[in-house]
Design a protein around this motif. Structure first.
Motif, PDB file in Angstrom:
ATOM      1  N   LYS A   1       0.836  -1.229  -0.036  1.00 38.70           N
ATOM      2  CA  LYS A   1       0.090  -0.032   0.105  1.00 38.70           C
ATOM      3  C   LYS A   1       0.738   1.168  -0.055  1.00 38.70           C
ATOM      4  O   LYS A   1       0.323   2.557   0.117  1.00 38.70           O
ATOM      5  CB  LYS A   1      -0.957  -0.088   1.123  1.00 38.70           C
ATOM      6  CG  LYS A   1      -2.119  -1.169   1.047  1.00 38.70           C
ATOM      7  CD  LYS A   1      -3.216  -0.827   0.406  1.00 38.70           C
ATOM      8  CE  LYS A   1      -3.924   0.029   1.069  1.00 38.70           C
ATOM      9  NZ  LYS A   1      -5.131   0.436   0.065  1.00 38.70           N
TER      10      LYS A   1
ATOM     11  N   ILE B   1       2.772   4.338  -1.452  1.00 38.66           N
ATOM     12  CA  ILE B   1       2.928   5.200  -2.677  1.00 38.66           C
ATOM     13  C   ILE B   1       4.172   4.944  -3.529  1.00 38.66           C
ATOM     14  O   ILE B   1       4.037   4.985  -4.870  1.00 38.66           O
ATOM     15  CB  ILE B   1       2.756   6.685  -2.256  1.00 38.66           C
ATOM     16  CG1 ILE B   1       2.559   7.539  -3.605  1.00 38.66           C
ATOM     17  CG2 ILE B   1       4.229   7.132  -1.559  1.00 38.66           C
ATOM     18  CD1 ILE B   1       1.244   7.263  -4.113  1.00 38.66           C
TER      19      ILE B   1
ATOM     20  N   GLU C   1       3.618   5.088  -7.894  1.00 43.21           N
ATOM     21  CA  GLU C   1       3.963   6.102  -8.588  1.00 43.21           C
ATOM     22  C   GLU C   1       5.169   5.639  -9.259  1.00 43.21           C
ATOM     23  O   GLU C   1       6.066   5.082  -8.688  1.00 43.21           O
ATOM     24  CB  GLU C   1       4.006   7.322  -7.998  1.00 43.21           C
ATOM     25  CG  GLU C   1       2.701   7.691  -7.408  1.00 43.21           C
ATOM     26  CD  GLU C   1       1.729   8.238  -8.765  1.00 43.21           C
ATOM     27  OE1 GLU C   1       2.099   8.898  -9.443  1.00 43.21           O
ATOM     28  OE2 GLU C   1       0.543   7.826  -8.582  1.00 43.21           O
TER      29      GLU C   1
ATOM     30  N   TYR D   1       8.148   7.324   3.153  1.00 41.01           N
ATOM     31  CA  TYR D   1       6.930   7.766   2.710  1.00 41.01           C
ATOM     32  C   TYR D   1       5.856   7.234   3.756  1.00 41.01           C
ATOM     33  O   TYR D   1       4.914   7.636   4.202  1.00 41.01           O
ATOM     34  CB  TYR D   1       6.744   7.238   1.209  1.00 41.01           C
ATOM     35  CG  TYR D   1       7.586   8.102   0.215  1.00 41.01           C
ATOM     36  CD1 TYR D   1       7.237   9.511   0.018  1.00 41.01           C
ATOM     37  CD2 TYR D   1       8.972   7.608  -0.220  1.00 41.01           C
ATOM     38  CE1 TYR D   1       8.251  10.370  -0.667  1.00 41.01           C
ATOM     39  CE2 TYR D   1       9.809   8.360  -0.640  1.00 41.01           C
ATOM     40  CZ  TYR D   1       9.487  10.070  -1.030  1.00 41.01           C
ATOM     41  OH  TYR D   1      10.217  10.791  -1.588  1.00 41.01           O
TER      42      TYR D   1
ATOM     43  N   SER E   1       2.642  14.340   9.056  1.00 36.87           N
ATOM     44  CA  SER E   1       2.582  13.300   9.856  1.00 36.87           C
ATOM     45  C   SER E   1       2.839  13.817  11.359  1.00 36.87           C
ATOM     46  O   SER E   1       3.510  14.869  11.799  1.00 36.87           O
ATOM     47  CB  SER E   1       3.854  12.216   9.656  1.00 36.87           C
ATOM     48  OG  SER E   1       4.069  11.606  10.713  1.00 36.87           O
TER      49      SER E   1
ATOM     50  N   THR F   1       0.039  10.847 -13.648  1.00 35.61           N
ATOM     51  CA  THR F   1       0.706  10.600 -12.415  1.00 35.61           C
ATOM     52  C   THR F   1       0.174  11.475 -11.233  1.00 35.61           C
ATOM     53  O   THR F   1      -0.333  12.676 -11.578  1.00 35.61           O
ATOM     54  CB  THR F   1       2.054  10.552 -12.484  1.00 35.61           C
ATOM     55  OG1 THR F   1       2.690  12.143 -12.752  1.00 35.61           O
ATOM     56  CG2 THR F   1       2.799   9.869 -13.568  1.00 35.61           C
ATOM     57  N   LEU F   2       0.530  11.194 -10.182  1.00 33.24           N
ATOM     58  CA  LEU F   2       0.158  11.865  -8.946  1.00 33.24           C
ATOM     59  C   LEU F   2       0.955  13.109  -9.104  1.00 33.24           C
ATOM     60  O   LEU F   2       0.393  14.075  -8.738  1.00 33.24           O
ATOM     61  CB  LEU F   2       0.331  11.151  -7.590  1.00 33.24           C
ATOM     62  CG  LEU F   2       0.096  11.830  -6.208  1.00 33.24           C
ATOM     63  CD1 LEU F   2      -1.319  12.130  -6.080  1.00 33.24           C
ATOM     64  CD2 LEU F   2       0.503  10.885  -5.227  1.00 33.24           C
TER      65      LEU F   2
ATOM     66  N   HIS G   1      -5.656  10.303   0.065  1.00 36.13           N
ATOM     67  CA  HIS G   1      -5.286   9.280  -1.064  1.00 36.13           C
ATOM     68  C   HIS G   1      -5.298   7.903  -0.277  1.00 36.13           C
ATOM     69  O   HIS G   1      -4.680   7.833   0.871  1.00 36.13           O
ATOM     70  CB  HIS G   1      -3.848   9.753  -1.483  1.00 36.13           C
ATOM     71  CG  HIS G   1      -3.280   9.102  -2.696  1.00 36.13           C
ATOM     72  ND1 HIS G   1      -3.133   7.880  -2.831  1.00 36.13           N
ATOM     73  CD2 HIS G   1      -3.670   9.388  -4.001  1.00 36.13           C
ATOM     74  CE1 HIS G   1      -2.916   7.461  -4.088  1.00 36.13           C
ATOM     75  NE2 HIS G   1      -2.911   8.378  -4.904  1.00 36.13           N
TER      76      HIS G   1
ATOM     77  N   MET H   1      -3.064   5.374  -0.820  1.00 35.32           N
ATOM     78  CA  MET H   1      -1.819   5.035  -0.653  1.00 35.32           C
ATOM     79  C   MET H   1      -1.169   5.701   0.443  1.00 35.32           C
ATOM     80  O   MET H   1      -1.129   6.905   0.513  1.00 35.32           O
ATOM     81  CB  MET H   1      -1.011   4.948  -1.884  1.00 35.32           C
ATOM     82  CG  MET H   1      -1.818   4.357  -3.237  1.00 35.32           C
ATOM     83  SD  MET H   1      -1.911   2.621  -2.943  1.00 35.32           S
ATOM     84  CE  MET H   1      -0.267   1.948  -3.178  1.00 35.32           C
ATOM     85  N   GLU H   2      -0.186   4.860   1.018  1.00 35.03           N
ATOM     86  CA  GLU H   2       0.413   5.546   2.302  1.00 35.03           C
ATOM     87  C   GLU H   2       1.687   6.138   1.855  1.00 35.03           C
ATOM     88  O   GLU H   2       2.466   5.738   1.130  1.00 35.03           O
ATOM     89  CB  GLU H   2       0.753   4.120   3.336  1.00 35.03           C
ATOM     90  CG  GLU H   2      -0.493   3.678   3.694  1.00 35.03           C
ATOM     91  CD  GLU H   2      -0.096   2.465   4.508  1.00 35.03           C
ATOM     92  OE1 GLU H   2       0.812   1.906   4.974  1.00 35.03           O
ATOM     93  OE2 GLU H   2      -1.238   1.594   4.510  1.00 35.03           O
ATOM     94  N   GLY H   3       1.879   7.267   2.236  1.00 35.44           N
ATOM     95  CA  GLY H   3       2.897   8.254   2.059  1.00 35.44           C
ATOM     96  C   GLY H   3       2.713   9.038   0.905  1.00 35.44           C
ATOM     97  O   GLY H   3       3.642   9.915   0.419  1.00 35.44           O
ATOM     98  N   ALA H   4       1.590   9.213   0.257  1.00 34.14           N
ATOM     99  CA  ALA H   4       1.212   9.755  -0.959  1.00 34.14           C
ATOM    100  C   ALA H   4       1.453  11.473  -0.727  1.00 34.14           C
ATOM    101  O   ALA H   4       1.772  12.027  -1.430  1.00 34.14           O
ATOM    102  CB  ALA H   4      -0.382   9.503  -1.564  1.00 34.14           C
TER     103      ALA H   4
ATOM    104  N   ARG I   1       3.351  12.835   1.683  1.00 32.38           N
ATOM    105  CA  ARG I   1       4.714  13.238   1.719  1.00 32.38           C
ATOM    106  C   ARG I   1       5.138  13.368   0.293  1.00 32.38           C
ATOM    107  O   ARG I   1       6.171  14.200   0.033  1.00 32.38           O
ATOM    108  CB  ARG I   1       5.458  11.725   2.308  1.00 32.38           C
ATOM    109  CG  ARG I   1       7.050  12.193   2.471  1.00 32.38           C
ATOM    110  CD  ARG I   1       7.432  12.894   3.908  1.00 32.38           C
ATOM    111  NE  ARG I   1       6.988  12.285   4.974  1.00 32.38           N
ATOM    112  CZ  ARG I   1       6.992  12.972   6.101  1.00 32.38           C
ATOM    113  NH1 ARG I   1       7.311  14.409   6.203  1.00 32.38           N
ATOM    114  NH2 ARG I   1       6.773  12.347   7.215  1.00 32.38           N
ATOM    115  N   TYR I   2       4.909  12.434  -0.514  1.00 34.22           N
ATOM    116  CA  TYR I   2       5.501  12.568  -1.909  1.00 34.22           C
ATOM    117  C   TYR I   2       5.107  13.780  -2.509  1.00 34.22           C
ATOM    118  O   TYR I   2       5.810  14.399  -3.349  1.00 34.22           O
ATOM    119  CB  TYR I   2       5.044  11.257  -2.726  1.00 34.22           C
ATOM    120  CG  TYR I   2       5.379  11.187  -4.168  1.00 34.22           C
ATOM    121  CD1 TYR I   2       6.859  11.434  -4.549  1.00 34.22           C
ATOM    122  CD2 TYR I   2       4.467  11.184  -5.139  1.00 34.22           C
ATOM    123  CE1 TYR I   2       7.103  11.454  -5.950  1.00 34.22           C
ATOM    124  CE2 TYR I   2       4.787  10.900  -6.495  1.00 34.22           C
ATOM    125  CZ  TYR I   2       6.087  11.031  -6.756  1.00 34.22           C
ATOM    126  OH  TYR I   2       6.487  10.941  -8.308  1.00 34.22           O
TER     127      TYR I   2
ATOM    128  N   GLU J   1       7.023  16.982  -1.490  1.00 28.44           N
ATOM    129  CA  GLU J   1       8.308  16.987  -2.170  1.00 28.44           C
ATOM    130  C   GLU J   1       8.156  17.542  -3.522  1.00 28.44           C
ATOM    131  O   GLU J   1       9.238  17.942  -4.257  1.00 28.44           O
ATOM    132  CB  GLU J   1       9.025  15.651  -2.023  1.00 28.44           C
ATOM    133  CG  GLU J   1       9.216  14.915  -0.927  1.00 28.44           C
ATOM    134  CD  GLU J   1       9.767  13.965  -0.739  1.00 28.44           C
ATOM    135  OE1 GLU J   1      10.156  13.109   0.417  1.00 28.44           O
ATOM    136  OE2 GLU J   1       9.607  13.046  -1.668  1.00 28.44           O
TER     137      GLU J   1
END
Lengths: 148, 301
Positions: A109, A111, A115, A135, B6, B81-82, B100, B102-105, B107-108, B111
């Motif tokens: 799960k 990211i 991506e 992440y 976070s 893409t995101l 989102h 997905m975990e970490g989306a 944070r990405y 950046e």
């Protein structure tokens, strides 16, 4: 005289003390060029590890970065740079504090698995070799990782 | 503070500043003006409360909101893409609020863009604005965050909200009762983190006996979608049902919180008791999100 199971090399790199069974994974990370002369030894006897694997690469000196990239799967490896049949430099591998683009995140799960982006892991704990995904924030042990 | 991604990034000082600002904005929202500022809501999955309270927060401070809910009919469906979607949104707005799966989306995305990003939930990972509004709610209802006795009840294994609440309260020397079925206990790594931080806690499988002791009862829904096995879910789904009768021995200051939506874990007869505080909690979300938006947009005074 000590029996040599693998021919000595004139110039290049020797990676010793790879855990038995992991030599192919180490090679997969180092990605030898088509012209590199590589010797691979498996299940050699070792005092410290009982059994170990070993790699010799003729004509190529690995950089510290390349060396560290194998630290996750061969944490006790010793690396010798050979020049004219002599050991010119010896070093141990060290897991870098930050590992970029080298291993995939085991969390489906995360990211990074969805991506087109680079993974980044931060070393949480040297002794346990715990790595935290920048992440998804999950923590994994080095043994759970697969190299990209 | 450039982004809010976070709770791990947030110092105790910054948390207190946000709590104070939320309190001030609740009393008088006119002290901050976000007119001509635009918030982009990037919601890749459904959310009612979080999205609408962000919209309400932005609009009540004079700002505007654009955005998407779900990916249907957007460029995301065409395979964008995101990072690209976020970069475009950043050209249209002053701040991105995103959810989102997905975990970490978040944070990405933070950046990838030059404007502030607020994480409004990234899968099972973080939901910092919920944690902050929970802290604000506890502070408001008890007058302090220090030395409280709290029962966290329900799904403690998968519940993102209770995990981050436990961490968020840790600096304030709480005593926790973790009340859950055996199969939904608080994860061992969180218990060991809390032990390291010197937090005292007890694990329980029933709630009745501790009700007279606690200041806060934080109830969560046992979520069917988290269970791989339907039978396992059926066994635990009705493990804790909080009724008005159950609360008769509670302390006067005791408040029941719930991140909502509830299903049947708090019966409606609790709503009219002095213990019910979950609707106030939802309202507090607006004040806390106002504080977050104002701070990240550089308007906090």
């Amino acid at each position: 005289m000590k029996e040599l199971k693998v021919d000595p090399i004139k110039n290049g790199t020797v990676i010793d003390h790879i855990p038995a069974g992991r030599v192919q994974r180490v090679l997969a990370i180092l990605k030898p060029r088509a012209t590199d002369v590589v010797m691979m030894g498996m299940n050699f006897s070792s005092k410290a590890m009982k059994k170990k694997d070993i790699i010799k690469i003729e004509g190529r000196e690995l950089t510290q970065n390349e060396v560290n990239s194998i630290a996750l799967i061969a944490p006790a490896a010793k690396v010798s740079i050979i020049r004219d049949f002599k050991v010119a430099q010896k070093s141990r591998v060290e897991i870098p504090k930050r590992i970029e683009g080298l291993v995939a995140c085991p969390n489906p799960k995360c990211i990074t698995n969805a991506e087109p982006m680079m993974t980044i892991f931060n070393l949480e704990d040297c002794s346990t070799r715990d790595l935290a995904c920048q992440y998804c924030e999950r923590v994994f042990t080095a043994d759970e990782m697969t190299h990209i | 503070m450039k982004h809010l991604i976070s709770m791990r990034d947030l110092s105790a000082d910054k948390t207190l500043q946000l709590l104070k600002l939320a309190e001030r904005l609740e009393k008088d929202p006119s002290q901050i003006d976000l007119s001509r500022r635009v918030m982009a809501a990037m919601f890749y999955e459904a959310s009612t409360r979080t999205r609408m309270s962000f919209e309400s927060a932005m609009k009540r401070l004079g700002g505007e909101v654009i955005g998407m809910v779900g990916t249907s009919g957007t460029s995301v469906e065409k395979g964008e893409t995101l990072a690209d979607t976020a970069k475009i949104m950043a050209r249209y707005s002053d701040i991105i609020v995103m959810r989102h799966p997905m975990e970490g989306a978040a944070r990405y995305v933070s950046e990838q863009v030059d404007i502030p990003v607020v994480n409004a939930g990234d899968g099972a990972n973080q939901h910092p604005t919920q944690s902050l509004l929970d802290l604000y709610t506890i502070l408001k209802s008890q007058g302090t965050l220090k030395g409280l006795k709290l029962a966290l009840v329900g799904d403690l294994k998968y519940g993102r909200t209770v995990h981050s609440l436990a961490y968020a309260l840790a600096p304030f020397k709480p005593t926790f009762y973790f009340v859950s079925p055996k199969s939904l206990r608080m994860p061992a790594h969180i218990l060991s983190d809390l032990t390291q931080k010197g937090v005292s806690f007890k694990e329980k499988t029933t709630i009745e006996n501790i009700i007279p002791e606690i200041d806060i009862m934080y109830v969560t829904r046992i979520q069917r979608e988290r269970f791989p096995d339907r039978e396992e879910y059926e066994k635990v789904k009705n493990a804790y049902i909080i009724t008005a009768k159950l609360l008769t021995k509670a302390k006067d200051n005791m408040k029941v919180l719930h991140p909502l939506p509830r299903v049947n874990e708090i019966t409606t007869d609790v709503d009219s008791t002095k213990y019910a505080y979950y609707f106030d909690q939802a309202e507090n979300g607006v004040y806390m999100r106002q504080a977050i938006l104002a701070t990240l947009l550089g308007e906090a005074k």
